[in-house]
Design an enzyme around this catalytic site. Structure first.
Site, short mmCIF file in Angstrom:
data_model
loop_
_atom_site.label_atom_id
_atom_site.label_comp_id
_atom_site.label_asym_id
_atom_site.label_seq_id
_atom_site.Cartn_x
_atom_site.Cartn_y
_atom_site.Cartn_z
N GLY A 1 10.36 7.42 -0.92
CA GLY A 1 9.36 7.31 0.18
C GLY A 1 9.25 5.69 0.90
O GLY A 1 9.89 5.51 1.07
N ASN A 2 8.15 5.99 1.48
CA ASN A 2 8.53 4.64 2.81
C ASN A 2 6.75 4.22 2.97
O ASN A 2 6.20 5.54 2.42
CB ASN A 2 9.23 5.00 3.76
CG ASN A 2 8.23 5.59 4.51
OD1 ASN A 2 7.47 5.39 5.85
ND2 ASN A 2 9.85 6.11 4.96
N ARG A 3 6.69 3.06 3.11
CA ARG A 3 5.41 2.91 3.61
C ARG A 3 4.09 3.40 4.66
O ARG A 3 2.82 2.88 4.68
CB ARG A 3 4.67 1.77 3.47
CG ARG A 3 5.20 1.04 1.71
CD ARG A 3 4.38 -0.86 1.83
NE ARG A 3 4.84 -1.11 0.53
CZ ARG A 3 4.83 -0.85 -0.57
NH1 ARG A 3 3.98 -0.08 -0.92
NH2 ARG A 3 5.40 -1.11 -1.95
#
Ligand code: CTP
Ligand code: CA
Length: 235
Positions: free
Chosen positions: A33-35
């Protein structure tokens, strides 16, 4: 809600905004995932609605606290992976005058997703990743509704290859979207923050506007640049 002094210049327009960050599963419990919090995309959706648009928000893993920033009336379509996002954005975009790709879509996903939880083996391991479809690029080359205005985002950092703006210019030309909204990240800027700063470029890489402020203020500044492009388009 109509802010005094703010035009209702998207009345009757259909707008699709993607927001948040995709999750690409490794197994039933793990993902890549990412932020991205989704805050800037949510602000864009809200600002569009405030200006009279009919808005669909394709929300990739946007938390309830962030979605709480939306007034009633925005149609929220939750998605998890880049492929789900692609399919929901394209479906909603069939009727849309404007599509804004504010989501952070994974560039790669695991080549395979295990049906059962992966076990540790005691050894180092590798994960094979395959490239995902570039949803923005595909909206430009194969628009669900020809003539619609497509807006991309680019979170950039400067590096030895060039400045933030150099990278954004190159990306604007490469992507071919009508507008590219560049926001510098790193040093506590961008992801997870409540304020933002952006530079809006056209497909040639020419700077049309810069803005900074709360994500809602920045959203309105982006619409200020986008509306004339939409109005200038023959229906
Ligand atoms: N984007 C997309 N589909 C992808 C990757 C990105 O639609 N698979 C969109 C994003 O939503 C954003 C724009 O492309 O609007 C730019 O994303 P960015 O990550 O900055 O650009 P990339 O072309 O992926 O280049 P890189 O990550 O290498 O900088
Ligand atoms: Ca990317």
């Amino acid at each position: 809600l109509v802010t005094p002094g703010r035009p209702v210049d998207l009345a009757g327009r259909r707008v699709v905004v993607s927001a948040g960050g995709t999750r690409e599963p490794l197994d039933p419990v793990r993902f890549l995932g990412n932020r991205s919090s989704g805050r800037q995309g949510v602000a864009l959706a809200q600002a569009a609605q405030d200006r009279g648009a009919l808005v669909t928000l394709v929300a990739a893993n946007v938390g309830p606290d962030v979605l709480a920033g939306l007034g009633p009336g925005v149609d929220v379509v939750p998605v998890e992976t880049g492929e789900e996002l692609r399919s929901e954005v394209r479906a909603a975009a069939r009727l849309a005058d404007i599509v804004v790709m504010a989501a952070a879509v994974a560039d790669y996903r695991p080549a395979t997703t295990a049906d059962a939880k992966l076990k540790k083996t005691g050894d180092a391991t590798t994960v094979t990743l395959v490239e995902t479809t570039d949803v923005l690029r595909e909206l430009v080359t194969d628009p669900p509704r020809p003539g619609q205005v497509v807006v991309g985002f680019a979170a950039e950092t400067g590096d030895t290859e060039g400045s933030v703006l150099d990278h954004a210019r190159a990306k604007a030309r490469r992507k071919g979207a009508d507008l590219l909204v560049m926001n510098p990240v790193g040093d506590g800027r961008g992801f997870g923050t409540t304020t933002n700063e952006v530079t809006v470029l056209d497909a040639d890489g020419t700077v049309l506007a810069t803005a900074q402020g709360t994500k809602l203020e920045v959203a309105h500044a982006i619409w200020d640049v986008t509306v004339p492009v939409v109005d200038g388009r023959a229906d």
